[in-house]
Design an enzyme around this catalytic site. Structure first.
Site, PDB file in Angstrom:
ATOM      1  N   HIS A   1       0.825  -1.099   0.100  1.00 54.70           N
ATOM      2  CA  HIS A   1       0.026  -0.065  -0.075  1.00 54.70           C
ATOM      3  C   HIS A   1       0.834   1.030   0.096  1.00 54.70           C
ATOM      4  CE1 HIS A   1      -3.679  -2.333   1.821  1.00 54.70           C
ATOM      5  NE2 HIS A   1      -3.432  -2.735   0.450  1.00 54.70           N
TER       6      HIS A   1
ATOM      7  N   GLY B   1      -2.954  -8.866  12.885  1.00 55.58           N
ATOM      8  CA  GLY B   1      -3.142  -7.309  13.004  1.00 55.58           C
ATOM      9  C   GLY B   1      -3.820  -6.882  11.696  1.00 55.58           C
TER      10      GLY B   1
HETATM   11  C1  BV8 Z   1      -8.419  -2.110  -5.417  1.00 56.73           C
HETATM   12  C2  BV8 Z   1      -2.907   3.324   2.041  1.00 56.73           C
HETATM   13  C3  BV8 Z   1      -8.817  -2.226  -7.717  1.00 56.73           C
HETATM   14  C4  BV8 Z   1      -3.260   4.553   2.343  1.00 56.73           C
HETATM   15  C5  BV8 Z   1      -4.912   1.660   2.408  1.00 56.73           C
HETATM   16  C6  BV8 Z   1     -16.036  -0.080  -3.891  1.00 56.73           C
HETATM   17  C7  BV8 Z   1     -15.462   0.982  -4.723  1.00 56.73           C
HETATM   18  C8  BV8 Z   1     -14.070   1.241  -4.762  1.00 56.73           C
HETATM   19  C9  BV8 Z   1     -13.241  -0.024  -4.409  1.00 56.73           C
HETATM   20  C10 BV8 Z   1     -13.838  -0.940  -3.642  1.00 56.73           C
HETATM   21  C11 BV8 Z   1     -15.233  -1.109  -3.263  1.00 56.73           C
HETATM   22  N1  BV8 Z   1     -15.455  -2.174  -2.644  1.00 56.73           N
HETATM   23  C12 BV8 Z   1     -14.133  -2.930  -2.291  1.00 56.73           C
HETATM   24  C13 BV8 Z   1     -13.151  -1.879  -2.788  1.00 56.73           C
HETATM   25  C14 BV8 Z   1     -11.922  -2.258  -3.181  1.00 56.73           C
HETATM   26  C15 BV8 Z   1     -11.408  -1.582  -1.913  1.00 56.73           C
HETATM   27  C16 BV8 Z   1     -11.604  -2.367  -0.426  1.00 56.73           C
HETATM   28  O1  BV8 Z   1     -11.040  -3.112  -0.371  1.00 56.73           O
HETATM   29  N2  BV8 Z   1     -12.365  -1.462   0.371  1.00 56.73           N
HETATM   30  C17 BV8 Z   1     -12.768  -1.905   1.450  1.00 56.73           C
HETATM   31  C18 BV8 Z   1     -12.696  -0.956   2.712  1.00 56.73           C
HETATM   32  C19 BV8 Z   1     -13.995  -2.828   1.424  1.00 56.73           C
HETATM   33  N3  BV8 Z   1      -9.879  -1.714  -2.119  1.00 56.73           N
HETATM   34  C20 BV8 Z   1      -9.054  -1.017  -2.860  1.00 56.73           C
HETATM   35  O2  BV8 Z   1      -9.674   0.187  -3.540  1.00 56.73           O
HETATM   36  C21 BV8 Z   1      -7.715  -1.022  -3.237  1.00 56.73           C
HETATM   37  N4  BV8 Z   1      -7.747  -1.206  -4.773  1.00 56.73           N
HETATM   38  O3  BV8 Z   1      -9.049  -2.475  -5.103  1.00 56.73           O
HETATM   39  O4  BV8 Z   1      -8.002  -1.659  -6.825  1.00 56.73           O
HETATM   40  C22 BV8 Z   1      -9.830  -1.272  -7.901  1.00 56.73           C
HETATM   41  C23 BV8 Z   1      -9.970   0.107  -8.577  1.00 56.73           C
HETATM   42  C24 BV8 Z   1     -10.855   0.765  -8.648  1.00 56.73           C
HETATM   43  C25 BV8 Z   1     -12.118   0.505  -8.255  1.00 56.73           C
HETATM   44  C26 BV8 Z   1     -12.395  -0.814  -7.378  1.00 56.73           C
HETATM   45  C27 BV8 Z   1     -11.330  -1.601  -7.177  1.00 56.73           C
HETATM   46  C28 BV8 Z   1      -6.914  -0.414  -2.611  1.00 56.73           C
HETATM   47  C29 BV8 Z   1      -6.745  -0.632  -1.102  1.00 56.73           C
HETATM   48  C30 BV8 Z   1      -5.783   0.100  -0.459  1.00 56.73           C
HETATM   49  C31 BV8 Z   1      -6.168   1.318   0.281  1.00 56.73           C
HETATM   50  N5  BV8 Z   1      -4.972   2.058   0.972  1.00 56.73           N
HETATM   51  N6  BV8 Z   1      -3.926   2.355   2.908  1.00 56.73           N
HETATM   52  C32 BV8 Z   1      -3.154   5.157   3.796  1.00 56.73           C
HETATM   53  O5  BV8 Z   1      -2.933   4.300   4.660  1.00 56.73           O
HETATM   54  O6  BV8 Z   1      -3.326   6.219   4.016  1.00 56.73           O
HETATM   55  S1  BV8 Z   1      -5.886   0.631   3.042  1.00 56.73           S
HETATM   56  C33 BV8 Z   1      -5.586   0.761   4.715  1.00 56.73           C
HETATM   57  O7  BV8 Z   1      -6.525  -0.282   5.154  1.00 56.73           O
HETATM   58  C34 BV8 Z   1      -4.184   0.629   5.346  1.00 56.73           C
HETATM   59  O8  BV8 Z   1      -3.359   0.141   4.197  1.00 56.73           O
HETATM   60  C35 BV8 Z   1      -4.532  -0.558   6.140  1.00 56.73           C
HETATM   61  O9  BV8 Z   1      -3.577  -1.235   6.515  1.00 56.73           O
HETATM   62  C36 BV8 Z   1      -5.600  -1.278   5.446  1.00 56.73           C
HETATM   63  C37 BV8 Z   1      -6.318  -2.292   5.959  1.00 56.73           C
HETATM   64  O10 BV8 Z   1      -6.630  -2.022   7.292  1.00 56.73           O
HETATM   65  P1  BV8 Z   1      -6.077  -2.973   8.494  1.00 56.73           P
HETATM   66  O11 BV8 Z   1      -4.320  -2.840   8.385  1.00 56.73           O
HETATM   67  O12 BV8 Z   1      -6.576  -4.164   8.590  1.00 56.73           O
HETATM   68  O13 BV8 Z   1      -6.398  -2.050   9.799  1.00 56.73           O
HETATM   69  P2  BV8 Z   1      -7.912  -2.105  10.317  1.00 56.73           P
HETATM   70  O14 BV8 Z   1      -7.781  -0.931  11.340  1.00 56.73           O
HETATM   71  O15 BV8 Z   1      -9.053  -2.249   9.506  1.00 56.73           O
HETATM   72  O16 BV8 Z   1      -7.739  -3.509  11.021  1.00 56.73           O
HETATM   73  C38 BV8 Z   1      -6.693  -3.466  12.465  1.00 56.73           C
HETATM   74  C39 BV8 Z   1      -6.959  -4.861  13.002  1.00 56.73           C
HETATM   75  O17 BV8 Z   1      -5.886  -5.069  13.955  1.00 56.73           O
HETATM   76  C40 BV8 Z   1      -8.279  -5.117  13.495  1.00 56.73           C
HETATM   77  O18 BV8 Z   1      -8.683  -6.429  13.311  1.00 56.73           O
HETATM   78  C41 BV8 Z   1      -7.873  -5.152  15.139  1.00 56.73           C
HETATM   79  O19 BV8 Z   1      -8.641  -5.992  15.909  1.00 56.73           O
HETATM   80  C42 BV8 Z   1      -6.625  -5.641  14.996  1.00 56.73           C
HETATM   81  N7  BV8 Z   1      -5.657  -5.262  16.101  1.00 56.73           N
HETATM   82  C43 BV8 Z   1      -5.425  -4.024  16.824  1.00 56.73           C
HETATM   83  N8  BV8 Z   1      -4.747  -3.784  17.668  1.00 56.73           N
HETATM   84  C44 BV8 Z   1      -4.068  -5.214  17.567  1.00 56.73           C
HETATM   85  C45 BV8 Z   1      -4.677  -5.750  16.921  1.00 56.73           C
HETATM   86  N9  BV8 Z   1      -4.314  -7.267  16.447  1.00 56.73           N
HETATM   87  C46 BV8 Z   1      -3.351  -7.727  17.440  1.00 56.73           C
HETATM   88  N10 BV8 Z   1      -2.714  -6.949  18.088  1.00 56.73           N
HETATM   89  C47 BV8 Z   1      -3.183  -5.657  18.310  1.00 56.73           C
HETATM   90  N11 BV8 Z   1      -2.353  -5.128  19.167  1.00 56.73           N
END
Ligand code: BV8
Length: 249
Positions: A123, A189
């Site tokens: 990312h 994570g």
């Molecule tokens: C793509 C960089 C093709 C930027 C990030 C509708 C319209 C358009 C797109 C989509 C759509 N539906 C789906 C999509 C695809 C979309 C997507 O997946 N959306 C999700 C929300 C449904 N994906 C994209 O757009 C990707 N590109 O698909 O291209 C395309 C092209 C055009 C149109 C369609 C498709 C691009 C995705 C990348 C986005 N950029 N980051 C920035 O950071 O500013 S994503 C961002 O979320 C971060 O990178 C992050 O890492 C990532 C995932 O989140 P997590 O890391 O999992 O973090 P989160 O907070 O969610 O979870 C933390 C976890 O840790 C929790 O489970 C928690 O319980 C746990 N935790 C907390 N503390 C602890 C722990 N575990 C253990 N120990 C602890 N102490």
């Protein structure tokens, strides 16, 4: 095998110590113990902004000053924190296993500061800016405000992948290939909701890989993972490497 006691199954320990092709996938939860907010957790606000609002091309087009100020604030926040035991344990795994790949969704650079070198930052990295015109990439330090390209004077953007943007094909291909070849796939994570990263563990499963998940809560992967431990990534990963290797020394 789902264990909420935090206890690591013996099979996971023996698979790690015997692994020949190890892949680790991390998300924001691995940086949480460094004090870095996650995206969707309880603290999932970045200075009152939700990532989905600002981490998009549309947000940048509409208000580049706000988006840049958000990334400068995030970069300065992560520069003031330290890698935590989760980052250290993953760097130790890399030192122990030749055929190792770390795939991270995180853009904070903390894995590299902990010593990880074989890192696929799928990312991007918020410590860098990329020119929207000529593609030049520069490292960011103390900069503030809008960034102009030193090569062509064009507008620069954070060198990260926004929602709705495609990931680097080369990095994604490497990530899939490593996941499909892995004999052990540790995923720590991540909420496993962001695609295509959330499909990598399933690529490992489809090819007979063993998937070990660490998270504070169950995720959409939990039902399919070979084993899940509910616990803090820093604690569980440190315990895992201790059980796998300290007893050797
Ligand atoms: C793509 C960089 C093709 C930027 C990030 C509708 C319209 C358009 C797109 C989509 C759509 N539906 C789906 C999509 C695809 C979309 C997507 O997946 N959306 C999700 C929300 C449904 N994906 C994209 O757009 C990707 N590109 O698909 O291209 C395309 C092209 C055009 C149109 C369609 C498709 C691009 C995705 C990348 C986005 N950029 N980051 C920035 O950071 O500013 S994503 C961002 O979320 C971060 O990178 C992050 O890492 C990532 C995932 O989140 P997590 O890391 O999992 O973090 P989160 O907070 O969610 O979870 C933390 C976890 O840790 C929790 O489970 C928690 O319980 C746990 N935790 C907390 N503390 C602890 C722990 N575990 C253990 N120990 C602890 N102490």
């Amino acid at each position: 095998m789902k264990d909420s006691s935090g206890r690591i199954p013996r099979e996971v320990v023996s698979r790690l110590s015997g692994s020949k092709r190890l892949v680790v996938l991390t998300g924001a939860g691995v940086s949480a113990e460094s004090g870095v907010p996650t995206f969707r957790g309880r603290d999932g606000l970045w200075r009152n902004h939700r990532p989905e609002e600002l981490a998009t091309p549309e947000a940048f087009k509409g208000n580049p000053e706000l988006v840049w100020s958000w990334y400068h604030w995030r970069r300065n926040t992560v520069r003031q924190v330290l890698p935590n035991p989760a980052h250290d344990a993953i760097a130790r795994m890399e030192s122990k296993i030749e055929d190792f790949v770390l795939i991270t969704q995180n853009v904070d650079g903390l894995h590299q500061r902990a010593g990880s070198e074989k890192v696929l930052q799928i990312h991007g990295d918020l410590h860098y800016a990329r020119c929207s015109d000529c593609g030049a990439v520069i490292a960011l330090e103390e900069q503030e405000g809008m960034i102009t390209c030193p090569m062509c004077r064009g507008p620069m953007r954070p060198d990260v992948v926004w929602f709705g943007e495609s990931l680097d094909v080369g990095l994604l291909t490497q990530a899939y290939n490593a996941s499909e070849r892995s004999d052990l796939f540790i995923v720590a994570g991540t909420s496993n909701v962001v695609q295509p990263a959330a499909s990598l563990a399933f690529a490992a499963i489809r090819n007979g890989g063993y998937v070990f998940e660490i998270n504070l809560d169950p995720t959409p992967l939990t039902g399919s993972a070979s084993a899940t431990v509910i616990g803090k990534a820093g604690e569980v990963l440190q315990e895992l490497v201790r059980l796998a290797w300290e007893e050797e020394e």
